[in-house]
Design a protein around this motif. Structure first.
Motif, PDB file in Angstrom:
ATOM      1  N   TYR A 114       6.478 -95.697  45.796  1.00  0.00           N
ATOM      2  CA  TYR A 114       7.210 -96.257  44.668  1.00  0.00           C
ATOM      3  C   TYR A 114       7.511 -95.212  43.596  1.00  0.00           C
ATOM      4  O   TYR A 114       8.514 -95.292  42.919  1.00  0.00           O
ATOM      5  CB  TYR A 114       6.416 -97.413  44.054  1.00  0.00           C
ATOM      6  N   PHE A 115       6.616 -94.231  43.445  1.00  0.00           N
ATOM      7  CA  PHE A 115       6.790 -93.264  42.358  1.00  0.00           C
ATOM      8  C   PHE A 115       6.846 -91.819  42.835  1.00  0.00           C
ATOM      9  O   PHE A 115       7.810 -91.116  42.613  1.00  0.00           O
ATOM     10  CB  PHE A 115       5.638 -93.370  41.346  1.00  0.00           C
ATOM     11  N   TYR A 172       9.607 -89.637  44.594  1.00  0.00           N
ATOM     12  CA  TYR A 172      10.795 -89.263  43.831  1.00  0.00           C
ATOM     13  C   TYR A 172      10.611 -87.936  43.105  1.00  0.00           C
ATOM     14  O   TYR A 172      11.565 -87.286  42.729  1.00  0.00           O
ATOM     15  CB  TYR A 172      11.168 -90.369  42.848  1.00  0.00           C
ATOM     16  N   LEU A 223       2.338 -91.431  33.800  1.00  0.00           N
ATOM     17  CA  LEU A 223       2.883 -92.692  34.330  1.00  0.00           C
ATOM     18  C   LEU A 223       4.338 -92.874  33.914  1.00  0.00           C
ATOM     19  O   LEU A 223       5.190 -93.257  34.722  1.00  0.00           O
ATOM     20  CB  LEU A 223       2.058 -93.881  33.824  1.00  0.00           C
ATOM     21  N   LEU A 224       4.615 -92.580  32.638  1.00  0.00           N
ATOM     22  CA  LEU A 224       5.989 -92.749  32.151  1.00  0.00           C
ATOM     23  C   LEU A 224       6.929 -91.763  32.836  1.00  0.00           C
ATOM     24  O   LEU A 224       8.087 -92.087  33.113  1.00  0.00           O
ATOM     25  CB  LEU A 224       6.030 -92.564  30.633  1.00  0.00           C
ATOM     26  N   THR A 225       6.407 -90.567  33.133  1.00  0.00           N
ATOM     27  CA  THR A 225       7.236 -89.581  33.844  1.00  0.00           C
ATOM     28  C   THR A 225       7.572 -90.084  35.243  1.00  0.00           C
ATOM     29  O   THR A 225       8.711 -89.964  35.697  1.00  0.00           O
ATOM     30  CB  THR A 225       6.495 -88.229  33.936  1.00  0.00           C
ATOM     31  N   LEU A 226       6.563 -90.656  35.901  1.00  0.00           N
ATOM     32  CA  LEU A 226       6.799 -91.188  37.247  1.00  0.00           C
ATOM     33  C   LEU A 226       7.905 -92.232  37.218  1.00  0.00           C
ATOM     34  O   LEU A 226       8.720 -92.333  38.127  1.00  0.00           O
ATOM     35  CB  LEU A 226       5.515 -91.814  37.799  1.00  0.00           C
ATOM     36  N   PHE A 227       7.921 -92.985  36.133  1.00  0.00           N
ATOM     37  CA  PHE A 227       8.937 -94.035  36.020  1.00  0.00           C
ATOM     38  C   PHE A 227      10.296 -93.450  35.626  1.00  0.00           C
ATOM     39  O   PHE A 227      11.296 -93.677  36.293  1.00  0.00           O
ATOM     40  CB  PHE A 227       8.472 -95.066  34.982  1.00  0.00           C
ATOM     41  N   SER A 228      10.298 -92.648  34.551  1.00  0.00           N
ATOM     42  CA  SER A 228      11.590 -92.167  34.021  1.00  0.00           C
ATOM     43  C   SER A 228      12.242 -91.155  34.956  1.00  0.00           C
ATOM     44  O   SER A 228      13.461 -91.015  34.963  1.00  0.00           O
ATOM     45  CB  SER A 228      11.398 -91.558  32.631  1.00  0.00           C
ATOM     46  N   ARG A 229      11.426 -90.479  35.744  1.00  0.00           N
ATOM     47  CA  ARG A 229      11.962 -89.476  36.684  1.00  0.00           C
ATOM     48  C   ARG A 229      12.928 -90.119  37.681  1.00  0.00           C
ATOM     49  O   ARG A 229      13.826 -89.465  38.187  1.00  0.00           O
ATOM     50  CB  ARG A 229      10.768 -88.830  37.402  1.00  0.00           C
ATOM     51  N   ARG A 230      12.726 -91.387  37.932  1.00  0.00           N
ATOM     52  CA  ARG A 230      13.602 -92.079  38.892  1.00  0.00           C
ATOM     53  C   ARG A 230      15.039 -92.143  38.401  1.00  0.00           C
ATOM     54  O   ARG A 230      15.951 -92.407  39.165  1.00  0.00           O
ATOM     55  CB  ARG A 230      13.083 -93.494  39.157  1.00  0.00           C
TER      56      ARG A 230
END
Lengths: 252, 578
Positions: free
Chosen positions: B43-44, B47, B132-139
């Motif tokens: 999921y993360f 990416y 965590l936010l990087t994993l999300f925003s990197r998408r």
């Protein structure tokens, strides 16, 4: 009132309570003492129907706790060492709730009296979070006494109470006994047990090693019968030397 | 002294990590870690390693929106900062654990050192949040290191600002400026600035035309024009400085944006470390409350773990006689709180009916009605999936109190029934409201499939409560069967292994539901098809649903009985611990 026969509780290979047999009459206050891990709390939990025993029977007011649990539990009250309350029920809502569980029709009158006696009336609409530990303890007691139990178990009843609370708790226990309730008190406070219990039951490693009045137990474990305190008897019975504490600077 | 603080942090973190790894010897944690790890990877993490030809590139923000998104981010930061000055009312209280209070407060540690320690400690949380936010925003595109550092800067500076604001608040209180006066001042200032910007925009910028709102790009350009010119630009300037490194397109842009952002961070750091504000007393109180909340959370009592609790009114009067299970329903409904009061249901129903009536007057009533019915159906579906997970006022909530429940003179099935009823009542109430809205749409709007909607609505109203009950039985059985997996007990797992465990349970729950629904589906079909031949396709639906309801209800009754028997035999010492 309470008949216990061959009560045994096993956790895998570990025997927490081992073949415990005793009975308690109305008006008796039995002190359950023993070192840590002796099985006191496990025994009380089995006697209250909270955990099922591995073997043996427990009868409360003639009702078998295994086969007729509801009738037995209706006669019981169990006070744990930590006051366990529902955080989102007010003081009065606790009483209302317990009244429905035990079907106490005149709970409003009894509840109001109990709150007055326990000095909780001004906190009627307070949540447990707004109460001090002593007050929480009092609320637990009010809930437990609402249905006028005939058998009462206390697990370390004086924990966290101030001197006034301790005095009231002791008076309350003795009053219930005078009213005919059978009471078991599990405590490490040997002076409390000595003061208010009419009978002592000493456990060690889950086994009963002494059962009788203070004089009887003293006679069993003391060479100089009559002059020993329960503390002396306790150490002799459980084979722990009563070594005085070593203060800093003193040679051990 | 700072070395001692660092030592405490590093050693604590290391020990925590070691105990996590040691826990993996137990199959339940190992399996959870494997499933959770796979989830996080797919999921993360994958990416992170994808080039711009992968899904990242597809999800990436178009470059023309970059400037406006940065302006919107700056505006958001401005609002957050404004709220930090407006809302909180308590004095500055750095939250320490009780152990930290016991060790540090009597020790020869200066106030500034305590602040330094808090800052060091908060960094661990900030690093984790930034990751965590990087994993999300990197998408959505961008360079991973730029995002990570950008997030770190934003979170660290905002954290310092919140602390500084709390110090300032305390100083104001010490100087006799009450929270009310401060809030009035801040509100007046914010309102003044808002009016100034509005007036300027009204006078200087042309009002938005149809072309400005024709598409997203035009709208973005107009928004950028408002936010990036005149007084709004000045107002948002420091927030732009803070957000800019995150939105940097490449390394050169990042480094050119880094210095001002770091300067802002440094100024905040100096502000909080040199502010000599007495926080100790409030901190001791806060640490006690924190300890109580942590203890409540570890005992699985999330309700008690909430910061504030208020006495709540009972939903109905509980008489001392009658079915004892009702007492548990009554108790748990009190816990549900004032959010779900009868008054709220009534207000919601009135609003909905008014909206539906309003739709009825609209020229697009038919289209709107169709869309609304589809939305209702979707929400109903989601309520079945999410409702039992969100509403946990049953054994999942009361298991830590199992010792009390076991002393009650009640049969196991009575306790199980009483425990599960509260979430069923709330969930079914919500679903019935949705069905009512559906009926309202049919009554008020001209619809092509009114009869079908009514038939499905009646069927849903009939079957949903028992289906909710069945769905709630599954997690309740799970919490009694596998308390150490489900419950938030003293050794409750956290992190990747906890996520994995939840995934395993979600899959298990879905499978159990599918199995339980097989007899109900067969019952539905057995009634529906013969009736369909006799009276047509729509009228038999509620009758078939009734048959399915009876079957699901029988399954639920059996489940309650079994759950009760299991609870009676449950050893609470083993299930809940001492």
């Amino acid at each position: 009132m309470v008949q216990v026969e061959g009560l045994t509780k096993l956790y895998g290979d570990f025997t927490a309570v081992n073949e415990l047999t005793f009975s308690i009459q109305p008006g008796e206050v039995v002190g359950l003492v023993g070192p840590n891990g002796a099985g006191k709390t496990t025994t009380l939990r089995c006697l209250a129907g909270i955990i099922p025993p591995s073997r043996g029977t427990v009868r409360v007011c003639g009702h078998d706790l295994a086969s007729d649990a509801l009738a037995a539990k209706k006669q019981l009250a169990f006070f744990t060492d930590e006051p366990r309350l529902f955080d989102y029920l007010t003081v009065w809502q606790h009483l209302n709730f317990v009244a429905r569980i035990y079907q106490v029709t005149d709970y409003e009158k009894i509840g109001a009296t109990l709150l007055e006696e326990l000095e909780l009336a001004p906190k009627r609409d307070a949540l447990p979070g707004e109460l001090s530990r002593g007050m929480k303890q009092k609320l637990v007691i009010a809930c437990g006494l609402l249905h006028s139990p005939k058998v009462i178990y206390f697990d370390e009843p004086l924990t966290g109470l101030d001197p006034y609370g301790i005095r009231r708790m002791k008076d309350s226990i003795l009053q219930r006994a005078r009213d005919g309730a059978a009471i078991i008190i599990s405590s490490h406070l040997l002076h409390l047990v000595q003061e208010i219990c009419s009978r002592i039951l000493i456990l060690k490693n889950g086994k009963k090693i002494a059962d009788g009045s203070l004089a009887e137990v003293t006679h069993k474990f003391s060479q100089t019968a009559g002059d020993a305190s329960l503390e002396d008897i306790f150490f002799r019975a459980t084979s722990e030397p009563a070594a005085p504490p070593v203060l800093p600077g003193e040679a051990p | 002294m700072i070395a001692a603080f660092l030592y405490l942090q590093i050693v604590s973190a290391r020990n925590r990590l070691v105990s996590r790894f040691q826990r993996l010897r137990q199959p339940k944690y190992l399996l959870g870690a494997v499933v959770g790890g796979l989830y996080f990877y797919f999921y993360f993490f994958r990416y992170l390693f994808l080039g711009h030809n992968g899904r990242v590139a597809q999800a990436a923000l178009p470059p023309e929106y970059g400037a406006v998104v940065e302006s919107l981010a700056a505006l958001l930061l401005f609002i957050i900062v404004l709220l930090a000055w407006l809302l909180p009312g308590d004095r500055a209280a750095l939250t320490f654990t009780e152990a930290e209070v016991a060790f540090f407060f009597p020790a020869p540690v200066s106030r500034r050192m305590l602040v330094q320690f808090k800052l060091v400690r908060s960094q661990l949380r900030i690093f984790f949040s930034a990751l965590l936010l990087t994993l999300f925003s990197r998408r959505f595109g961008g360079h991973v290191l730029i995002h990570a550092f950008g997030w770190w800067l934003i979170l660290s500076t905002m954290s310092l600002h919140f602390l500084g604001a709390s110090f300032a608040r305390t100083l104001l209180l010490d100087h006799g400026i009450s929270n009310r006066r401060r809030r009035l001042l801040v509100t007046a200032l914010a309102a003044g600035l808002g009016i100034f910007v509005w007036q300027w925009a009204k006078k200087t910028l042309p009002p938005p035309t149809a072309a400005d709102t024709a598409d997203l790009t035009a709208l973005a350009n107009y928004a950028q024009q408002v936010l990036h010119t005149g007084p709004a630009e000045g107002l948002l300037y420091p927030f732009h400085l803070l957000a800019r490194p995150f939105f940097a397109a490449d390394a050169a842009a990042f480094f050119s944006a880094l210095a001002p952002a770091l300067l802002l961070f440094l100024l905040h750091y100096l502000w909080v470390t040199f502010a000599d504000v007495a926080f100790e007393e409030a901190s001791i109180e806060a640490s006690q409350k924190l300890a109580e909340r942590v203890a409540a959370m570890r005992a699985g009592n999330w309700q008690a773990a909430k910061k504030t609790q208020k006495a709540k009114r009972a939903w109905f009067r509980l008489t001392p006689t009658g079915p004892a299970a009702t007492a548990l329903l009554w108790k748990n409904l009190i816990c549900v709180g004032q959010i779900f009061t009868a008054r709220l249901w009534l207000i919601l129903a009135i609003i909905v009916i008014a909206l539906v009536a309003g739709f009825g007057q609209s020229s697009h009533a038919e289209n709107l009605g169709t869309v609304a019915v589809i939305i209702i159906a979707a929400v109903l579906g989601y309520s079945l999936l999410l409702g039992p997970q969100l509403l946990r006022l049953d054994f999942r909530h009361d298991l830590p109190q199992a010792e009390i429940l076991k002393t009650f003179p009640l049969r196991g099935w009575q306790i199980a029934l009483g425990e599960i009823l509260a979430p069923v009542v709330v969930l079914a109430g919500f679903q019935w409201l949705l069905v009512l809205i559906g009926f309202g749409l049919v009554l008020f709007l001209p619809g092509k499939h009114a009869a079908l909607i009514v038939a499905i609505g009646l069927s849903a109203a009939c079957v949903l409560p028992v289906l909710d009950f069945l769905l709630l039985l599954i997690p309740n059985a799970a919490v009694l069967l596998f308390p150490s997996w489900v419950q938030a007990g003293k050794d409750s797992p956290r992190g990747i292994e906890a996520t994995g465990q939840r995934l395993i349970f979600a899959i298990g729950q879905l499978l159990a539901l599918l199995v339980a629904l097989v007899p109900a589906t067969l019952g539905f079909l057995a009634v529906y098809y013969p009736l369909k031949l006799a009276i047509g396709p729509i009228t038999p639906i509620p009758f078939a649903a009734l048959a399915a309801t009876v079957i699901v209800a029988a399954e639920a009754a059996l489940g309650v009985w079994w759950l009760g028997r299991f609870f009676e035999r449950l050893d609470v010492t083993e299930a809940v611990g001492n």
